[in-house]
Design a protein around this motif. Structure first.
Motif, mmCIF file in Angstrom:
data_model
loop_
_atom_site.group_PDB
_atom_site.id
_atom_site.type_symbol
_atom_site.label_atom_id
_atom_site.label_comp_id
_atom_site.label_asym_id
_atom_site.label_seq_id
_atom_site.Cartn_x
_atom_site.Cartn_y
_atom_site.Cartn_z
ATOM 1 N N GLN A 199 0.849 -1.182 0.000
ATOM 2 C CA GLN A 199 0.000 0.000 0.000
ATOM 3 C C GLN A 199 0.885 1.233 0.000
ATOM 4 O O GLN A 199 2.088 1.132 0.272
ATOM 5 N N PRO A 200 0.331 2.400 -0.339
ATOM 6 C CA PRO A 200 1.159 3.604 -0.424
ATOM 7 C C PRO A 200 1.821 3.947 0.917
ATOM 8 O O PRO A 200 1.196 3.858 1.975
ATOM 9 N N VAL A 201 3.076 4.329 0.844
ATOM 10 C CA VAL A 201 3.819 4.787 2.016
ATOM 11 C C VAL A 201 4.475 6.112 1.640
ATOM 12 O O VAL A 201 5.466 6.134 0.903
ATOM 13 N N SER A 202 3.898 7.202 2.105
ATOM 14 C CA SER A 202 4.399 8.523 1.730
ATOM 15 C C SER A 202 5.529 8.960 2.661
ATOM 16 O O SER A 202 5.454 8.761 3.875
ATOM 17 N N PRO A 203 6.582 9.578 2.112
ATOM 18 C CA PRO A 203 7.606 10.162 2.986
ATOM 19 C C PRO A 203 7.109 11.409 3.717
ATOM 20 O O PRO A 203 7.699 11.831 4.706
ATOM 21 N N ALA A 204 6.016 12.009 3.225
ATOM 22 C CA ALA A 204 5.448 13.186 3.899
ATOM 23 C C ALA A 204 4.797 12.768 5.212
ATOM 24 O O ALA A 204 4.325 11.641 5.361
ATOM 25 N N VAL A 205 4.793 13.689 6.162
ATOM 26 C CA VAL A 205 4.159 13.437 7.455
ATOM 27 C C VAL A 205 3.109 14.511 7.706
ATOM 28 O O VAL A 205 3.147 15.596 7.113
ATOM 29 N N TRP B 292 -3.052 8.565 1.665
ATOM 30 C CA TRP B 292 -3.292 7.268 2.300
ATOM 31 C C TRP B 292 -3.061 7.297 3.817
ATOM 32 O O TRP B 292 -2.859 6.269 4.451
ATOM 33 N N ALA B 293 -3.118 8.481 4.401
ATOM 34 C CA ALA B 293 -3.062 8.595 5.863
ATOM 35 C C ALA B 293 -4.487 8.693 6.398
ATOM 36 O O ALA B 293 -5.306 9.454 5.875
ATOM 37 N N GLN B 294 -4.794 7.938 7.413
ATOM 38 C CA GLN B 294 -6.118 8.021 8.038
ATOM 39 C C GLN B 294 -6.261 9.360 8.737
ATOM 40 O O GLN B 294 -5.359 9.796 9.467
ATOM 41 N N ASP C 21 -4.133 17.038 -4.829
ATOM 42 C CA ASP C 21 -3.673 16.507 -6.110
ATOM 43 C C ASP C 21 -4.624 15.444 -6.659
ATOM 44 O O ASP C 21 -4.274 14.705 -7.583
ATOM 45 N N GLU C 22 -5.836 15.388 -6.135
ATOM 46 C CA GLU C 22 -6.799 14.380 -6.571
ATOM 47 C C GLU C 22 -7.034 14.374 -8.083
ATOM 48 O O GLU C 22 -7.190 13.292 -8.680
ATOM 49 N N PRO C 23 -7.082 15.548 -8.774
ATOM 50 C CA PRO C 23 -7.284 15.497 -10.224
ATOM 51 C C PRO C 23 -6.231 14.662 -10.952
ATOM 52 O O PRO C 23 -6.547 13.963 -11.920
ATOM 53 N N VAL C 24 -4.988 14.732 -10.502
ATOM 54 C CA VAL C 24 -3.919 13.950 -11.136
ATOM 55 C C VAL C 24 -4.171 12.465 -10.945
ATOM 56 O O VAL C 24 -4.091 11.666 -11.888
ATOM 57 N N LEU C 25 -4.481 12.086 -9.711
ATOM 58 C CA LEU C 25 -4.679 10.677 -9.408
ATOM 59 C C LEU C 25 -5.901 10.115 -10.130
ATOM 60 O O LEU C 25 -5.882 8.971 -10.611
ATOM 61 N N ARG C 26 -6.955 10.901 -10.232
ATOM 62 C CA ARG C 26 -8.140 10.428 -10.956
ATOM 63 C C ARG C 26 -7.849 10.277 -12.448
ATOM 64 O O ARG C 26 -8.273 9.305 -13.083
ATOM 65 N N THR C 27 -7.117 11.214 -13.020
ATOM 66 C CA THR C 27 -6.778 11.130 -14.431
ATOM 67 C C THR C 27 -5.945 9.882 -14.727
ATOM 68 O O THR C 27 -6.122 9.231 -15.758
ATOM 69 N N LEU C 28 -5.062 9.535 -13.812
ATOM 70 C CA LEU C 28 -4.195 8.371 -13.997
ATOM 71 C C LEU C 28 -4.822 7.069 -13.519
ATOM 72 O O LEU C 28 -4.200 6.004 -13.618
ATOM 73 N N LEU D 15 -5.511 6.318 -10.405
ATOM 74 C CA LEU D 15 -4.826 5.922 -9.176
ATOM 75 C C LEU D 15 -5.527 6.391 -7.909
ATOM 76 O O LEU D 15 -5.010 6.188 -6.811
ATOM 77 N N TYR D 16 -6.691 7.051 -8.070
ATOM 78 C CA TYR D 16 -7.383 7.516 -6.869
ATOM 79 C C TYR D 16 -8.152 6.361 -6.224
ATOM 80 O O TYR D 16 -8.863 5.626 -6.896
ATOM 81 N N ARG D 17 -7.973 6.218 -4.914
ATOM 82 C CA ARG D 17 -8.701 5.222 -4.159
ATOM 83 C C ARG D 17 -8.983 5.795 -2.782
ATOM 84 O O ARG D 17 -8.141 6.525 -2.224
#
Length: 350
Positions: free
Chosen positions: A36-42, A315-317, A335-342, A344-346
Motif C-alpha cells: 500500500q502507499p507509504v508517503s515520505p510526507a508526514v 493514504w493517511a487516516q 492533487d486528486e485530479p492527477v490521481l483520478r486522471t491516472l 490511481l485515486y482510491r
C-alpha cells in the motif's frame, strides 16, 4: 566477461549486473511495489501566528528585488530535499508591502493564491488585473505571465499553492522572467470573473482555450460569492461525513477542477462536528479560514486555529473535529485530479 562467460558465484553475478547498470528485481519488490502507499510526507501544522512576524521581518530585511518573491516555504519534515509540503504540492506564505511591485514572470507549474489578509494589492495574469481581498482564490495557470503590485496601506499576505514538486519530478519545468517593463493590461479589470461568476449562466461568445482546455477561465473566485454559497446551504444540507459542507471551486467549461493538477475546495464544519475517519491516495493541504478545531492524522493530533495551515499525506487516516460553540471554515487543495486522471485515486472509510 564475454557473452559466453557464466559467473560461478552469486556475488560475481550481482557485481556483473551492477557493472552493466542493471539490477535484480527480486531484491527490490518490497520497495518498488509496496502493498500500500507509504508517503515520505508526514502530517504537520504551520501556525500562522508564529509565521506572520517572520514574514514581516523579511519584508523590511529583504527587498522584493532581492527575493524575486518573498515567500516563506512550508516544508514538510519528511520532504526537505527537495523541499515540498506534500509529495506533489507546495504551500508558502507570500508577503508584499505597500508601494511594492513584484516583477512579471511565468513558470510551467500551475499556481494559485488564497488571500489571507490585507487590501489594495493587484495581481495581473496574462494582461488581466485582479484585485485581492481576504478569502479570494486567484488562479495563475502554468506558463501565464503574472506580477503583483500593492497600492494599499497595510501588508498583503496570501497562501501560495503550486504543483512544482510534481512538475519537477517529471523534469518538465520551465521558468522565465519578463525582461521588459510590465506589459499593460489587455482586458478590463476582472472581466473573467464578471463574465463567469453567475452560476450556470456562461457567455456564449467564448469557447474553451484549446491549448489549456482544463484550465478554468475564471481569474478570481471572490470570497463574497463563496461565502454566499456556503451560507445558502450550510444550515440545511447534510454534507460529507468526513469533510462537512464541502464545495469545490470548478471550471465552468468542464465542471471539473479549476486546474488540471490541483483541486480547490471550501468546507464549513458545523459546531460540534466529528468527521468519520477515512483515507485516500490524494494528498491535501488545508488552510483555516475561520474557527478552530483539530484533525487527527494517524497517531498525530493537529490542533488548528484561524489562518493556520496543515497537511494530510496521501493514504493517511484522518478525521476532523470541531468543538461546540462555533463553526469552522477550511479551504483545501489536493492533487486528486492527477490521481483520478491516472486511474490511481482510491479511498477507504474506516
Amino acid at each position: 566477461m564475454t557473452s559466453t562467460d557464466v559467473p560461478t558465484t552469486d556475488e560475481g553475478a550481482y557485481a556483473d549486473l551492477a557493472g552493466l547498470a542493471a539490477a535484480p528485481l527480486w531484491r527490490q519488490y518490497g520497495d518498488l511495489m509496496p502493498a500500500q502507499p507509504v508517503s515520505p510526507a508526514v502530517a504537520h501544522l504551520w501556525p500562522y501566528a508564529r509565521l506572520r512576524p517572520l514574514a514581516l521581518h523579511f519584508s523590511t530585511a529583504l527587498s522584493i528585488a532581492e527575493a524575486e518573491r518573498r515567500v516563506l516555504m512550508l516544508v514538510n519534515p519528511g520532504l526537505t530535499d527537495p523541499p515540498a509540503t506534500v509529495n506533489t504540492l507546495f504551500a508558502g506564505i507570500q508577503i508584499i508591502m505597500p508601494g511594492e511591485t513584484a516583477r512579471t514572470h511565468r513558470h510551467s507549474a500551475n499556481a494559485f493564491r488564497f488571500i489571507i489578509e490585507g487590501d489594495g494589492a493587484v495581481t495581473t495574469v496574462n494582461g488581466e488585473r485582479l484585485r485581492m481581498h481576504p478569502g479570494d482564490l486567484l488562479l495563475t495557470p502554468g506558463w501565464h505571465w503574472h506580477d503583483h503590485a500593492h497600492d494599499g496601506d497595510t501588508p498583503m499576505m496570501w497562501l501560495d499553492g503550486l504543483d512544482y514538486p510534481l512538475v519537477n519530478s517529471l523534469h518538465a519545468g520551465f521558468f522565465e522572467i519578463y525582461d521588459h517593463p510590465a506589459p499593460p493590461p489587455r482586458t478590463p479589470d476582472e472581466l473573467s470573473t464578471r463574465q463567469f461568476m453567475h452560476g450556470r449562466l456562461n457567455p456564449t461568445w467564448l469557447t474553451p482555450d484549446t491549448e489549456h482546455p482544463k484550465v478554468s477561465p475564471v481569474g478570481n473566485y471572490p470570497w463574497a460569492e463563496t461565502e454566499r454559497a456556503l451560507a445558502a446551504i450550510a444550515d440545511d444540507a447534510q454534507g460529507s461525513a468526513a469533510e462537512g459542507i464541502l464545495l469545490e471551486y470548478t471550471n465552468p467549461w468542464t465542471g471539473g477542477p479549476v486546474l488540471p493538477t490541483i483541486g480547490a475546495r471550501i468546507a464549513r464544519l458545523r459546531a460540534g462536528f466529528t468527521g468519520l475517519p477515512r483515507r485516500h491516495t490524494a494528498s491535501t493541504i488545508y488552510h483555516v479560514v475561520s474557527g478552530s478545531g483539530a484533525t487527527t492524522v494517524g497517531d498525530t493530533r493537529l490542533d488548528w486555529s484561524e489562518r493556520d495551515i496543515f497537511c494530510v499525506p496521501g493514504w493517511a487516516q484522518y478525521s476532523h473535529q470541531v468543538p461546540p460553540g462555533s463553526d469552522a471554515t477550511l479551504f483545501s487543495y489536493t492533487d486528486e485530479p492527477v490521481l483520478r486522471t491516472l486511474g490511481l485515486y482510491r479511498e477507504q472509510w474506516l
